[in-house]
Design a protein around this motif. Structure first.
Motif, PDB file in Angstrom:
ATOM      1  N   TYR A 176      41.055  32.454  31.667  1.00 44.42           N
ATOM      2  CA  TYR A 176      39.847  32.225  30.879  1.00 44.42           C
ATOM      3  C   TYR A 176      39.831  33.168  29.669  1.00 44.42           C
ATOM      4  CZ  TYR A 176      37.891  29.471  34.812  1.00 44.42           C
ATOM      5  OH  TYR A 176      37.674  28.537  35.800  1.00 44.42           O
ATOM      6  N   CYS A 177      40.280  34.413  29.890  1.00 46.66           N
ATOM      7  CA  CYS A 177      40.343  35.355  28.760  1.00 46.66           C
ATOM      8  C   CYS A 177      41.348  34.860  27.724  1.00 46.66           C
ATOM      9  CB  CYS A 177      40.743  36.755  29.240  1.00 46.66           C
ATOM     10  SG  CYS A 177      39.475  37.538  30.246  1.00 46.66           S
ATOM     11  N   TYR A 178      42.491  34.384  28.209  1.00 41.72           N
ATOM     12  CA  TYR A 178      43.524  33.858  27.299  1.00 41.72           C
ATOM     13  C   TYR A 178      42.964  32.704  26.474  1.00 41.72           C
ATOM     14  CZ  TYR A 178      47.479  30.858  26.002  1.00 41.72           C
ATOM     15  OH  TYR A 178      48.344  30.042  25.323  1.00 41.72           O
ATOM     16  N   LEU A 179      42.295  31.762  27.154  1.00 41.66           N
ATOM     17  CA  LEU A 179      41.804  30.576  26.445  1.00 41.66           C
ATOM     18  C   LEU A 179      40.770  30.950  25.384  1.00 41.66           C
ATOM     19  CD1 LEU A 179      41.549  27.978  29.358  1.00 41.66           C
ATOM     20  CD2 LEU A 179      43.142  27.944  27.426  1.00 41.66           C
ATOM     21  N   LEU A 180      39.939  31.940  25.706  1.00 39.75           N
ATOM     22  CA  LEU A 180      38.880  32.307  24.758  1.00 39.75           C
ATOM     23  C   LEU A 180      39.344  33.374  23.764  1.00 39.75           C
ATOM     24  CD1 LEU A 180      35.809  32.386  27.193  1.00 39.75           C
ATOM     25  CD2 LEU A 180      36.453  30.574  25.580  1.00 39.75           C
ATOM     26  N   GLY A 181      40.565  33.879  23.959  1.00 37.59           N
ATOM     27  CA  GLY A 181      41.104  34.863  23.008  1.00 37.59           C
ATOM     28  C   GLY A 181      40.424  36.215  23.102  1.00 37.59           C
ATOM     29  N   VAL A 182      40.035  36.606  24.339  1.00 36.52           N
ATOM     30  CA  VAL A 182      39.408  37.923  24.523  1.00 36.52           C
ATOM     31  C   VAL A 182      40.199  38.707  25.570  1.00 36.52           C
ATOM     32  CG1 VAL A 182      37.117  37.066  23.924  1.00 36.52           C
ATOM     33  CG2 VAL A 182      37.802  37.123  26.332  1.00 36.52           C
ATOM     34  N   LYS A 183      39.965  40.035  25.573  1.00 32.19           N
ATOM     35  CA  LYS A 183      40.705  40.850  26.545  1.00 32.19           C
ATOM     36  C   LYS A 183      40.058  40.840  27.928  1.00 32.19           C
ATOM     37  CE  LYS A 183      43.119  43.767  23.372  1.00 32.19           C
ATOM     38  NZ  LYS A 183      43.173  44.970  22.584  1.00 32.19           N
ATOM     39  N   TYR A 184      38.738  40.902  27.938  1.00 32.29           N
ATOM     40  CA  TYR A 184      38.001  40.918  29.213  1.00 32.29           C
ATOM     41  C   TYR A 184      36.748  40.055  29.052  1.00 32.29           C
ATOM     42  CZ  TYR A 184      40.563  45.336  29.933  1.00 32.29           C
ATOM     43  OH  TYR A 184      41.534  46.281  30.049  1.00 32.29           O
ATOM     44  N   PRO A 185      36.191  39.554  30.157  1.00 28.71           N
ATOM     45  CA  PRO A 185      34.855  38.955  30.052  1.00 28.71           C
ATOM     46  C   PRO A 185      33.831  40.070  29.824  1.00 28.71           C
ATOM     47  CG  PRO A 185      35.788  38.677  32.281  1.00 28.71           C
ATOM     48  CD  PRO A 185      36.694  39.579  31.541  1.00 28.71           C
ATOM     49  N   ARG A 186      32.627  39.683  29.449  1.00 24.66           N
ATOM     50  CA  ARG A 186      31.581  40.699  29.314  1.00 24.66           C
ATOM     51  C   ARG A 186      31.259  41.256  30.700  1.00 24.66           C
ATOM     52  NH1 ARG A 186      26.255  39.826  28.607  1.00 24.66           N
ATOM     53  NH2 ARG A 186      26.530  37.607  28.232  1.00 24.66           N
ATOM     54  N   ASN A 187      31.278  40.360  31.670  1.00 22.85           N
ATOM     55  CA  ASN A 187      31.095  40.803  33.047  1.00 22.85           C
ATOM     56  C   ASN A 187      31.680  39.744  33.994  1.00 22.85           C
ATOM     57  OD1 ASN A 187      30.437  42.534  35.077  1.00 22.85           O
ATOM     58  ND2 ASN A 187      28.221  42.401  34.821  1.00 22.85           N
ATOM     59  N   ALA A 188      31.989  40.162  35.191  1.00 22.62           N
ATOM     60  CA  ALA A 188      32.441  39.210  36.218  1.00 22.62           C
ATOM     61  C   ALA A 188      32.020  39.755  37.566  1.00 22.62           C
ATOM     62  CB  ALA A 188      33.957  39.045  36.172  1.00 22.62           C
ATOM     63  N   ARG A 189      31.633  38.849  38.443  1.00 19.34           N
ATOM     64  CA  ARG A 189      31.279  39.293  39.792  1.00 19.34           C
ATOM     65  C   ARG A 189      31.686  38.207  40.782  1.00 19.34           C
ATOM     66  NH1 ARG A 189      26.933  37.894  36.911  1.00 19.34           N
ATOM     67  NH2 ARG A 189      25.468  36.404  37.811  1.00 19.34           N
ATOM     68  N   ILE A 190      31.787  38.635  42.021  1.00 18.00           N
ATOM     69  CA  ILE A 190      32.264  37.663  43.014  1.00 18.00           C
ATOM     70  C   ILE A 190      31.371  37.659  44.258  1.00 18.00           C
ATOM     71  CG2 ILE A 190      34.686  37.816  42.326  1.00 18.00           C
ATOM     72  CD1 ILE A 190      35.171  39.577  44.831  1.00 18.00           C
ATOM     73  N   THR A 191      31.446  36.544  44.964  1.00 20.68           N
ATOM     74  CA  THR A 191      30.977  36.468  46.348  1.00 20.68           C
ATOM     75  C   THR A 191      32.222  36.146  47.139  1.00 20.68           C
ATOM     76  OG1 THR A 191      28.992  35.414  45.540  1.00 20.68           O
ATOM     77  CG2 THR A 191      29.379  35.293  47.897  1.00 20.68           C
ATOM     78  N   LYS A 192      32.431  36.828  48.247  1.00 23.21           N
ATOM     79  CA  LYS A 192      33.662  36.531  48.984  1.00 23.21           C
ATOM     80  C   LYS A 192      33.389  36.445  50.474  1.00 23.21           C
ATOM     81  CE  LYS A 192      35.079  41.409  48.819  1.00 23.21           C
ATOM     82  NZ  LYS A 192      35.180  41.975  50.157  1.00 23.21           N
ATOM     83  N   GLY A 193      34.328  35.820  51.172  1.00 13.83           N
ATOM     84  CA  GLY A 193      34.209  35.707  52.622  1.00 13.83           C
ATOM     85  C   GLY A 193      35.485  36.191  53.276  1.00 13.83           C
ATOM     86  N   THR A 194      35.321  37.094  54.256  1.00 11.24           N
ATOM     87  CA  THR A 194      36.473  37.624  55.002  1.00 11.24           C
ATOM     88  C   THR A 194      36.216  37.294  56.460  1.00 11.24           C
ATOM     89  OG1 THR A 194      36.699  39.393  53.398  1.00 11.24           O
ATOM     90  CG2 THR A 194      37.783  39.729  55.513  1.00 11.24           C
ATOM     91  N   PHE A 195      37.011  36.402  57.031  1.00  6.47           N
ATOM     92  CA  PHE A 195      36.709  35.911  58.372  1.00  6.47           C
ATOM     93  C   PHE A 195      37.782  36.219  59.404  1.00  6.47           C
ATOM     94  CE2 PHE A 195      35.099  32.804  55.218  1.00  6.47           C
ATOM     95  CZ  PHE A 195      33.750  33.065  55.355  1.00  6.47           C
ATOM     96  N   LEU A 196      39.036  36.298  58.971  1.00 13.12           N
ATOM     97  CA  LEU A 196      40.137  36.309  59.944  1.00 13.12           C
ATOM     98  C   LEU A 196      40.890  37.635  60.014  1.00 13.12           C
ATOM     99  CD1 LEU A 196      41.598  32.769  59.115  1.00 13.12           C
ATOM    100  CD2 LEU A 196      39.881  33.358  60.819  1.00 13.12           C
ATOM    101  N   GLN A 197      41.086  38.270  58.857  1.00 11.11           N
ATOM    102  CA  GLN A 197      41.860  39.513  58.829  1.00 11.11           C
ATOM    103  C   GLN A 197      41.084  40.537  58.009  1.00 11.11           C
ATOM    104  OE1 GLN A 197      46.320  38.689  58.064  1.00 11.11           O
ATOM    105  NE2 GLN A 197      45.269  37.133  56.873  1.00 11.11           N
ATOM    106  N   PRO A 198      40.925  41.742  58.535  1.00  8.72           N
ATOM    107  CA  PRO A 198      40.148  42.742  57.788  1.00  8.72           C
ATOM    108  C   PRO A 198      40.749  43.008  56.414  1.00  8.72           C
ATOM    109  CG  PRO A 198      41.123  43.676  59.817  1.00  8.72           C
ATOM    110  CD  PRO A 198      41.452  42.227  59.801  1.00  8.72           C
ATOM    111  N   GLY A 199      39.887  43.017  55.407  1.00  7.92           N
ATOM    112  CA  GLY A 199      40.337  43.347  54.055  1.00  7.92           C
ATOM    113  C   GLY A 199      41.052  42.223  53.328  1.00  7.92           C
TER     114      GLY A 199
END
Ligand SMILES: NC(=O)c1ccc[n+]([C@@H]2O[C@H](COP(=O)([O-])OP(=O)(O)OC[C@H]3O[C@@H](n4cnc5c(N)ncnc54)[C@H](O)[C@@H]3O)[C@@H](O)[C@H]2O)c1
Length: 330
Positions: A176-199
Motif C-alpha cells: 500500500y505504501c508502494y502504491l501510494l508512493g509513501v514510506k509509511y502510513p500515517r498510522n496502522a493498527r491491527i486486531t489479531k487472533g491467536t488460537f493454536l500456538q502461543p505468539g
C-alpha cells in the motif's frame, strides 16, 4: 557474468530454484549452486549443470558466486545475510527481511558500508496486475483514491516460526505504501487472533490510515476453510476501481463507474454505475520478474524495485503493529 548461490531449497526455495534454473538456461546467469542443510533436497533440485552443497560457507568462499539468494527460515535471514554481505556478496532475501527492526536497520547499514545490493522478496510489487494498478494511479486514471483492501485467506497449517503479520501482513503494509508512493502510513493498527500456538497469530485485520483521507485494510488468515487460497486486492478510486486476483497473472477487473463528491464539498455525492471490464495484461511470473530485477541490479548497481529500505520499513511496520505502537503521533 553472474554466479548465484541459492541457500534454502524448502517449500518456497524450490520455486526460486526453478526460476534460477530457467535463467541459467536462458544465459541470464552463468553459474548456479544450491545449498541446503538437507543436502538430498538440494541435490534432487539441482539436476544437471547446477552445483549443490550443504554448507553456505562454501558459496561465500566461491569467487564465481556474486550473489546469495536466501530462502531459509526467516530468523536465519539476518545471520546468513550479514555473513554474505561481509564476504562481498550481494544478497536477495525472502520476506520478511529480518524478524525485528533492529536487525533490519543493521543489515541495511552493513549493505551501505560494504557497497552491496539487497533485494527483498516483496513479490507482489512485481505482480503484473499491481504494476498496471501503479501506472493507473500515477497517471491519474483512477482519480482520487478512497481506499484499498485485500483478502488474503487460506486454509493452511500455520507456520511455527511466525504469525500471519510477518508472513502475510508484511506484504500489504509494504504494497500500500508502494502504491501510494509513501514510506509509511500515517498510522496502522491491527486486531489479531491467536488460537493454536502461543505468539503465532492465525489471523489479523490490519487498518491503515494515509494522508489525504485514504485508508487501507487487509484480512490475513490461515484459518479460513471456505477460501482454500484467496488473494484478492481491490482499490476504489473516483474515476475507476480495480480488482486484482493475485492468482491470475494475465488479467485484472476494471470498474468504469464513477464515485464523486468529497468531504467539504457542497454537492451531493454521486455514484455512477458502470461496466466491469476484464482487462488483459501481459502475463509474467512475479517471482521471475523479481529475480530478474535483482540480477539486473547486480550489474547496474541500482536499487531493485523491492529494495532494502522498503524491506526494513516493512519489518518496522509489522513490529509497530504487533506492539500496538503509534506510527506518526501527529
Ligand atoms: N514471498 C513469498 O510469497 C514467500 C512465500 C513463502 C515463504 N516465503 C519466505 O521464504 C522463507 C523460507 O520459507 P519456506 O516456507 O520455504 O521454509 P522451509 O522450512 O520450507 O524451507 C527452508 C529451507 O531452508 C533450509 N535451511 C535452514 N537453515 C539452513 C542453513 N543454515 N543453510 C542451508 N539451508 C538451510 C531448510 O533445510 C529448508 O529446506 C521464509 O523466510 C518465508 O517467509 C516467502
Amino acid at each position: 557474468m553472474t554466479g548465484i548461490g541459492l541457500v534454502g531449497t524448502g517449500y518456497w526455495g524450490k520455486n526460486h530454484a526453478r526460476n534460477w534454473k530457467e535463467m541459467l538456461k536462458e544465459g541470464v546467469i552463468d553459474k548456479l549452486v544450491f545449498c541446503d542443510i538437507d543436502i538430498e533436497r538440494a541435490k534432487e533440485l539441482a539436476g544437471e549443470g547446477v552445483g549443490y552443497t550443504d554448507s553456505y560457507q562454501e558459496l561465500l568462499d566461491d569467487l564465481e558466486i556474486h550473489a546469495i539468494d536466501i530462502v531459509t527460515p526467516s530468523n536465519t535471514h539476518y545471520p546468513i545475510g550479514k555473513e554474505a554481505l561481509y564476504a562481498g556478496k550481494d544478497i536477495f532475501v525472502e520476506k520478511p527481511l529480518t524478524m525485528n527492526s533492529a536487525e533490519a536497520r543493521d543489515i541495511v547499514k552493513i549493505a551501505e558500508s560494504e557497497n552491496r545490493i539487497i533485494g527483498v522478496g516483496h513479490i507482489f510489487r512485481y505482480h503484473p496486475g499491481i504494476q498496471k494498478v501503479k501506472r493507473m494511479i500515477d497517471s491519474g486514471e483512477l482519480g482520487r483514491i478512497y481506499y484499498m483492501f485485500t483478502n488474503r485467506m487460506a486454509f493452511a497449517s500455520p507456520r511455527k516460526d511466525m504469525g500471519v503479520m510477518y508472513a502475510l501482513g508484511v506484504h500489504e503494509l509494504d504494497l500500500y505504501c508502494y502504491l501510494l508512493g509513501v514510506k509509511y502510513p500515517r498510522n496502522a493498527r491491527i486486531t489479531k487472533g491467536t488460537f493454536l500456538q502461543p505468539g503465532i497469530e492465525e489471523f489479523a485485520d490490519i487498518l491503515m490510515e494515509f494522508d489525504d483521507n485514504i485508508s487501507g485494510y487487509a484480512v490475513e488468515s490461515w484459518m479460513s476453510p471456505f477460501d482454500k487460497k484467496m488473494r484478492v486486492f481491490t482499490i476504489i478510486g473516483s474515476e475507476k476501481s480495480v480488482r486484482v486476483d493475485y492468482m491470475k497473472h494475465d488479467e485484472i477487473e476494471v470498474f468504469n463507474g464513477k464515485i464523486t463528491g468529497d468531504l467539504g464539498s457542497h454537492n451531493d455525492p454521486v455514484l455512477v454505475d458502470g461496466e466491469v471490464e476484464i482487462v488483459k495484461i501481459e502475463k509474467a511470473e512475479p517471482l521471475k520478474a523479481e529475480l530478474m530485477d535483482f540480477v539486473s541490479c547486480i550489474g547496474t548497481r541500482n536499487q531493485p524495485l523491492a529494495d532494502m529500505y522498503s524491506g526494513m520499513r516493512a519489518v518496522e511496520m509489522v513490529e509497530k503493529c504487533l506492539n500496538n505502537e503509534c506510527f506518526r503521533p501527529d
